[in-house]
Design an enzyme around this catalytic site. Structure first.
Site, mmCIF file in Angstrom:
data_model
loop_
_atom_site.group_PDB
_atom_site.id
_atom_site.type_symbol
_atom_site.label_atom_id
_atom_site.label_comp_id
_atom_site.label_asym_id
_atom_site.label_seq_id
_atom_site.Cartn_x
_atom_site.Cartn_y
_atom_site.Cartn_z
ATOM 1 N N HIS A 22 0.757 -1.292 0.036
ATOM 2 C CA HIS A 22 0.006 0.123 -0.036
ATOM 3 C C HIS A 22 0.806 1.376 -0.074
ATOM 4 C CE1 HIS A 22 -3.517 2.308 1.128
ATOM 5 N NE2 HIS A 22 -2.532 3.115 1.687
ATOM 6 N N GLU A 23 1.873 1.502 0.772
ATOM 7 C CA GLU A 23 2.770 2.294 0.905
ATOM 8 C C GLU A 23 3.517 2.622 -0.252
ATOM 9 O OE1 GLU A 23 2.053 4.777 3.036
ATOM 10 O OE2 GLU A 23 0.551 3.401 4.149
ATOM 11 N N HIS A 26 2.088 4.547 -2.816
ATOM 12 C CA HIS A 26 1.998 5.924 -2.594
ATOM 13 C C HIS A 26 3.339 6.567 -3.184
ATOM 14 C CE1 HIS A 26 -1.688 6.243 -1.162
ATOM 15 N NE2 HIS A 26 -1.407 5.755 0.240
#
Length: 453
Positions: A22-23, A26
């Site tokens: 997820h990170e 980003h």
């Protein structure tokens, strides 16, 4: 490893994988949009390990492994050197900010598809979708023992797990549904399962049992585990005997014994009970005796107890080749996403208990440990569902979540200017309150479902 340690281990591993992806979503998009990333952290709190990369980004693993974050250069969070202003997140166009924020949930959705692909390629061992005993609604609908369920509605069911997952939403909605069934004679037929007859309140976690469906693999062998002293079976049957027939009626499962014994008792007199003992077939005379339940209700009994053991072997495999697994993975991810949104809708409208909808870390830990114990494919399947849930949860328009930020940026696109700092601050408080309430509900459900029951 023990269940407790195993649950903690698989929870940490699972969250680590999901949060990292997820990170990284980003991080990857931010870098390509020209934003300077100050820190990439897996976990919150004090860093347990940290390394500074050549790009100046700090890569860290923190003490609390329940999340993570990507800290970007931003004028709203501190002073920015004049030569780095162009690398600040807040100076980027609204479309780039949308891409950066959406990248995390999108990464989880792509991971979900990749995990389902891996599950299909490895092959998930399961049980054949063959019906064992039937009762209640299933029996009224015309399902019979030995029927193979080919499809539930428009969803193919190559395994019993697929049957369960397809029937659960229909049961929760109390919606009648068609089953495509193949009988033991090979003839195909359609069975209309009238789930609208389900009671208003029923155990949602045992919907299949309430419907009256017992899979073939759930049979308990008719093997005597204990003979109670001074009962009808004392001195006649022995531990380890496999009961094969009572008064000429075949016994295939421990659950067959009760009705046959009641019928024998009502008929009166002794009868023959056939057993297998040490490889030999024996016919023994036995006569049931009256006994009483704790409620005072009388019944006929032999005085034997089951071993309670049922160790069925998987007899089905859900597997595709690497190429065929690609569309299958996308189809499965899309289907599960629709079901997740539907479940959220049921929870908000009160059609399903939030107690069985919102899971906390204890429930997730136990589930991941149980799935991991069944093999790699099963573990990939639950990891895919968790990744999907994380991606969709983060897209909800709740301030402090990615979806909340996306909502702000969409408003900015409409009005032509950023949302005021005052509105954003108020939104943060609302978002914190909502997330705190959701976490509180999750922990409450964990306590009720895992510790109290």
């Amino acid at each position: 490893m023990g269940e407790f340690i195993g649950s903690i281990w698989w929870l940490i591993v699972s969250l680590g994988v999901l949060v990292t992806i997820h990170e990284y979503g980003h991080f990857w998009v931010a870098r390509r949009c020209g934003v300077k990333v100050l820190r990439f952290s897996i976990g919150f709190g004090r860093p347990l390990w940290m390394k500074r990369g050549r790009d100046g980004t700090e890569y860290a693993i923190a003490a609390l492994p329940l999340g993570g974050y990507v800290k970007m250069l931003d004028e709203r969070e501190g002073d920015v050197a004049a030569e780095q202003v162009g690398q600040a997140f807040n100076r980027k166009s609204v479309w780039k900010r949308i891409a950066i924020v959406a990248a995390g949930p999108v990464a989880n959705l792509l991971l979900c598809v990749a995990l389902f692909w891996g599950m299909f390629v490895i092959g998930r061992p399961d049980f054949a979708p063959v019906v064992g005993q039937v009762g209640r609604i299933a029996q009224q609908a015309g399902l019979r023992e030995g029927d193979t369920v080919r499809a539930v509605g428009d969803r193919a069911t190559p395994t019993w797990s697929e049957v369960q997952m397809a029937l659960l939403p229909a049961a929760l909605d109390r919606a009648d549904i068609d089953l495509q069934v193949a009988g033991t004679d090979g003839a195909d037929r359609t069975v209309r399962l009238p789930l609208s007859r389900l009671p208003e309140h029923f155990d949602e976690r045992n919907a299949i049992g309430v419907i009256g469906l017992m899979p073939r693999h759930a049979r308990v062998p008719a093997i005597v585990g204990r003979v109670a002293p001074d009962t009808a079976a004392w001195g006649v049957l022995a531990e380890g005997d496999r009961i094969t027939a009572i008064d000429g009626e075949p016994v295939r499962d421990w659950r067959d014994i009760g009705p046959l014994v009641q019928a024998l008792g009502e008929h009166g007199g002794p009868a023959m009970i056939e057993v297998e003992r040490d490889g030999e077939r024996l016919a023994l005379e036995i006569e049931p005796r009256r006994a009483e339940m704790e409620t005072g209700e009388a019944y006929w009994a032999l005085g034997v107890q089951s071993t309670g053991r049922s160790d069925p072997q998987h007899d089905a495999l859900l597997r595709y080749g690497p190429v065929q697994a690609v569309p299958a993975a996308f189809t499965e991810a899309t289907h599960q996403a629709r079901e997740l949104f539907a479940m959220i809708g049921r929870a908000f409208t009160g059609r399903v208990s939030v107690e069985n909808t919102v899971a906390g870390p204890i429930t997730i830990a136990r589930a991941t440990n149980a799935f991991a114990g069944q093999g790699a494919a099963w573990y990939l399947s639950i990891l895919a569902l968790l990744s999907l849930s994380l991606g969709i949860l983060n897209l909800l328009p709740i301030p402090i979540l990615d979806g909340g930020h996306l909502l702000y940026y969409l408003i900015e696109l409409v009005k032509g200017s950023p949302v005021s700092e005052r509105v954003m601050a108020a939104g943060q408080y609302v978002g914190l309150a909502l997330i705190a309430g959701l976490m509180g509900l999750a922990f409450y459900n964990d306590i009720v479902n895992n510790l109290v029951r």
